[in-house]
Design a protein around this motif. Structure first.
Motif, PDB file in Angstrom:
ATOM      1  N   LYS A 140       0.832  -1.207   0.000  1.00 55.01           N
ATOM      2  CA  LYS A 140       0.000   0.000   0.000  1.00 55.01           C
ATOM      3  C   LYS A 140       0.865   1.254   0.000  1.00 55.01           C
ATOM      4  CE  LYS A 140      -3.626   2.334   2.661  1.00 55.01           C
ATOM      5  NZ  LYS A 140      -4.498   2.275   3.869  1.00 55.01           N
ATOM      6  N   VAL A 141       1.937   1.227   0.796  1.00 60.53           N
ATOM      7  CA  VAL A 141       2.852   2.373   0.826  1.00 60.53           C
ATOM      8  C   VAL A 141       3.448   2.614  -0.556  1.00 60.53           C
ATOM      9  CG1 VAL A 141       5.025   3.249   1.775  1.00 60.53           C
ATOM     10  CG2 VAL A 141       3.395   2.091   3.271  1.00 60.53           C
ATOM     11  N   LEU A 142       3.828   1.534  -1.235  1.00 60.54           N
ATOM     12  CA  LEU A 142       4.391   1.663  -2.578  1.00 60.54           C
ATOM     13  C   LEU A 142       3.375   2.287  -3.530  1.00 60.54           C
ATOM     14  CD1 LEU A 142       6.619   1.149  -4.639  1.00 60.54           C
ATOM     15  CD2 LEU A 142       5.750  -1.187  -4.906  1.00 60.54           C
ATOM     16  N   GLY A 143       2.114   1.852  -3.431  1.00 64.42           N
ATOM     17  CA  GLY A 143       1.073   2.400  -4.294  1.00 64.42           C
ATOM     18  C   GLY A 143       0.875   3.896  -4.076  1.00 64.42           C
ATOM     19  N   VAL A 144       0.927   4.319  -2.810  1.00 67.28           N
ATOM     20  CA  VAL A 144       0.765   5.743  -2.491  1.00 67.28           C
ATOM     21  C   VAL A 144       1.929   6.549  -3.045  1.00 67.28           C
ATOM     22  CG1 VAL A 144       0.739   7.419  -0.605  1.00 67.28           C
ATOM     23  CG2 VAL A 144      -0.647   5.340  -0.450  1.00 67.28           C
ATOM     24  N   ILE A 178       9.867  -2.900  15.689  1.00 71.46           N
ATOM     25  CA  ILE A 178      10.624  -1.655  15.520  1.00 71.46           C
ATOM     26  C   ILE A 178      11.421  -1.705  14.217  1.00 71.46           C
ATOM     27  CG2 ILE A 178      12.558  -0.305  16.434  1.00 71.46           C
ATOM     28  CD1 ILE A 178      11.535  -1.115  19.260  1.00 71.46           C
ATOM     29  N   ALA A 179      12.062  -2.847  13.944  1.00 73.50           N
ATOM     30  CA  ALA A 179      12.831  -2.996  12.702  1.00 73.50           C
ATOM     31  C   ALA A 179      11.924  -2.855  11.481  1.00 73.50           C
ATOM     32  CB  ALA A 179      13.538  -4.347  12.677  1.00 73.50           C
ATOM     33  N   THR A 180      10.707  -3.390  11.565  1.00 69.86           N
ATOM     34  CA  THR A 180       9.754  -3.274  10.454  1.00 69.86           C
ATOM     35  C   THR A 180       9.323  -1.831  10.255  1.00 69.86           C
ATOM     36  OG1 THR A 180       8.932  -5.499  10.948  1.00 69.86           O
ATOM     37  CG2 THR A 180       7.578  -4.127   9.522  1.00 69.86           C
ATOM     38  N   GLU A 181       9.096  -1.114  11.361  1.00 67.04           N
ATOM     39  CA  GLU A 181       8.714   0.302  11.260  1.00 67.04           C
ATOM     40  C   GLU A 181       9.852   1.137  10.685  1.00 67.04           C
ATOM     41  OE1 GLU A 181       6.838   4.015  11.569  1.00 67.04           O
ATOM     42  OE2 GLU A 181       6.088   1.953  11.400  1.00 67.04           O
ATOM     43  N   VAL A 182      11.075   0.828  11.073  1.00 69.78           N
ATOM     44  CA  VAL A 182      12.234   1.541  10.514  1.00 69.78           C
ATOM     45  C   VAL A 182      12.327   1.287   9.017  1.00 69.78           C
ATOM     46  CG1 VAL A 182      14.761   1.605  10.476  1.00 69.78           C
ATOM     47  CG2 VAL A 182      13.555   1.608  12.663  1.00 69.78           C
ATOM     48  N   MET A 188      11.661   3.152   3.430  1.00 70.65           N
ATOM     49  CA  MET A 188      10.982   3.074   2.135  1.00 70.65           C
ATOM     50  C   MET A 188      10.368   4.413   1.765  1.00 70.65           C
ATOM     51  SD  MET A 188       7.845   0.529   1.102  1.00 70.65           S
ATOM     52  CE  MET A 188       7.221   0.436  -0.580  1.00 70.65           C
ATOM     53  N   LEU A 189       9.712   5.046   2.724  1.00 69.66           N
ATOM     54  CA  LEU A 189       9.128   6.365   2.485  1.00 69.66           C
ATOM     55  C   LEU A 189      10.207   7.389   2.166  1.00 69.66           C
ATOM     56  CD1 LEU A 189       6.508   6.282   5.362  1.00 69.66           C
ATOM     57  CD2 LEU A 189       5.954   6.577   2.935  1.00 69.66           C
ATOM     58  N   LEU A 190      11.317   7.307   2.889  1.00 65.87           N
ATOM     59  CA  LEU A 190      12.441   8.221   2.643  1.00 65.87           C
ATOM     60  C   LEU A 190      12.938   8.104   1.211  1.00 65.87           C
ATOM     61  CD1 LEU A 190      15.495   8.645   5.029  1.00 65.87           C
ATOM     62  CD2 LEU A 190      15.812   8.416   2.588  1.00 65.87           C
ATOM     63  N   GLU A 191      13.165   6.878   0.757  1.00 65.95           N
ATOM     64  CA  GLU A 191      13.663   6.665  -0.606  1.00 65.95           C
ATOM     65  C   GLU A 191      12.639   7.128  -1.634  1.00 65.95           C
ATOM     66  OE1 GLU A 191      16.548   5.764  -1.723  1.00 65.95           O
ATOM     67  OE2 GLU A 191      17.418   5.454   0.265  1.00 65.95           O
ATOM     68  N   GLY A 192      11.351   6.883  -1.335  1.00 69.42           N
ATOM     69  CA  GLY A 192      10.318   7.308  -2.277  1.00 69.42           C
ATOM     70  C   GLY A 192      10.240   8.817  -2.398  1.00 69.42           C
ATOM     71  N   SER A 196      10.222   0.400  -9.341  1.00 70.38           N
ATOM     72  CA  SER A 196      11.260  -0.629  -9.459  1.00 70.38           C
ATOM     73  C   SER A 196      12.264  -0.556  -8.311  1.00 70.38           C
ATOM     74  CB  SER A 196      11.992  -0.465 -10.797  1.00 70.38           C
ATOM     75  OG  SER A 196      13.028  -1.402 -10.930  1.00 70.38           O
ATOM     76  N   LYS A 197      12.637   0.661  -7.920  1.00 68.48           N
ATOM     77  CA  LYS A 197      13.616   0.847  -6.849  1.00 68.48           C
ATOM     78  C   LYS A 197      13.067   0.338  -5.509  1.00 68.48           C
ATOM     79  CE  LYS A 197      15.781   4.708  -6.378  1.00 68.48           C
ATOM     80  NZ  LYS A 197      16.059   6.164  -6.300  1.00 68.48           N
ATOM     81  N   LEU A 198      11.791   0.548  -5.275  1.00 67.00           N
ATOM     82  CA  LEU A 198      11.219   0.235  -3.961  1.00 67.00           C
ATOM     83  C   LEU A 198      10.593  -1.155  -3.890  1.00 67.00           C
ATOM     84  CD1 LEU A 198       9.521   3.644  -3.080  1.00 67.00           C
ATOM     85  CD2 LEU A 198      11.829   2.862  -2.574  1.00 67.00           C
ATOM     86  N   ALA A 199      10.642  -1.897  -4.983  1.00 69.49           N
ATOM     87  CA  ALA A 199      10.034  -3.234  -5.005  1.00 69.49           C
ATOM     88  C   ALA A 199      10.678  -4.149  -3.959  1.00 69.49           C
ATOM     89  CB  ALA A 199      10.136  -3.852  -6.384  1.00 69.49           C
ATOM     90  N   GLY A 200      11.952  -3.945  -3.698  1.00 69.34           N
ATOM     91  CA  GLY A 200      12.646  -4.784  -2.722  1.00 69.34           C
ATOM     92  C   GLY A 200      12.066  -4.658  -1.319  1.00 69.34           C
ATOM     93  N   PHE A 201      11.557  -3.479  -0.967  1.00 70.88           N
ATOM     94  CA  PHE A 201      10.935  -3.309   0.350  1.00 70.88           C
ATOM     95  C   PHE A 201       9.674  -4.150   0.483  1.00 70.88           C
ATOM     96  CE2 PHE A 201      13.464   0.616   0.115  1.00 70.88           C
ATOM     97  CZ  PHE A 201      14.000   0.670   1.388  1.00 70.88           C
TER      98      PHE A 201
END
Length: 246
Positions: free
Chosen positions: A76-80, A211-215, A220-224, A239-244
């Motif tokens: 969902k984050v990727l879609g946004v 906590i690790a998942t939230e980080v 991911m948001l930072l890179e986006g 493509s860049k964020l697909a790994g997340f």
């Protein structure tokens, strides 16, 4: 609700109690208020002594994540992010301004505001990286109180056992009081080791995972947001964020 956490806790307690019953013991013999006060009170005091007040309070509040964890939908984050990237490509960064006031997450809101204000991509990256690092440091300090409790509890349990044996030695001439002292001695050890390995350490490890998942979500948001600030193609962002996501 994290059902596996609830099931695991119930399974651990049930296994111990059932083992006691199968060996011919009584459940009531495991209930000892004095031992409970020594182990839980002593452990809590030791953790409070080593911790800052804000870390201790935050750690207690974080405990709810064990059974009601935060939801992390990376897809969902990727879609946004892709949607924001497409709108920024069509209408410029100012097209994202309506999302700033509607955003509830302070981290995302700050990043969007910097985008709309025209901050340089590297400035945005650096500011958000500092915020991610600060969040991780605070959250791990809060979760550490449970790890510390897992370290102190067995030792406090041994202290309770010694105190029970002292009580026994003081009343050797009165057999009627020997049973209570011996009960405190052994039950305190059970409470110390049991609470550490069935409760405190598992809670600590579960919180570290969340906590690790939230980080990772924030990274991911930072890179986006950084990619959007650079004006890169939405397909490249995806493509860049697909790994997340995977």
């Amino acid at each position: 609700m994290d059902k596996i956490s609830l099931f695991g806790l119930l399974l651990g307690i049930t296994a111990i109690v059932l083992g006691q019953v199968l060996e011919g013991g009584h459940i009531g013999s495991l209930i000892q208020l004095t031992a409970f006060l020594i182990v839980i009170g002593g452990t809590t005091g030791a953790v409070m002594l080593q911790s800052r007040a804000e870390d201790f309070i935050a750690g207690v509040r974080l405990a709810k994540w064990v059974f009601v964890p935060p939801q992390h939908d990376f897809r969902k984050v990727l879609g946004v992010l892709v949607s924001w990237s497409q709108q920024a490509r069509r209408g410029g960064l100012l097209a994202l301004e309506p999302y700033v006031n509607a955003e509830k997450d302070p981290f995302v809101k700050r990043g969007l505001q910097m985008l709309v204000d025209g901050a340089e991509p590297e400035v945005i990256r650096r500011a958000l990286e500092l915020e991610v690092d600060a969040y991780e440091e605070r959250a791990r300090a809060a979760a550490k109180i449970w790890e510390s409790a897992g370290g102190y509890a067995p030792t406090i349990g041994i202290l309770g056992a010694v105190m029970g044996l002292i009580h026994v030695m003081e009343n050797l001439s009165d057999p009627a009081k020997l049973g209570a002292g011996i009960a405190v001695a052994f039950v305190a050890t059970i409470y110390g080791v049991g609470s550490a390995n069935l409760l405190f350490l598992p809670i600590s490890n579960k919180l570290k995972h969340h906590i690790a998942t939230e980080v990772r979500r924030r990274e991911m948001l930072l890179e986006g947001l950084y990619t959007i600030a650079n004006g890169e193609n939405p397909r490249l962002l995806e493509s860049k964020l697909a790994g997340f996501v995977h």
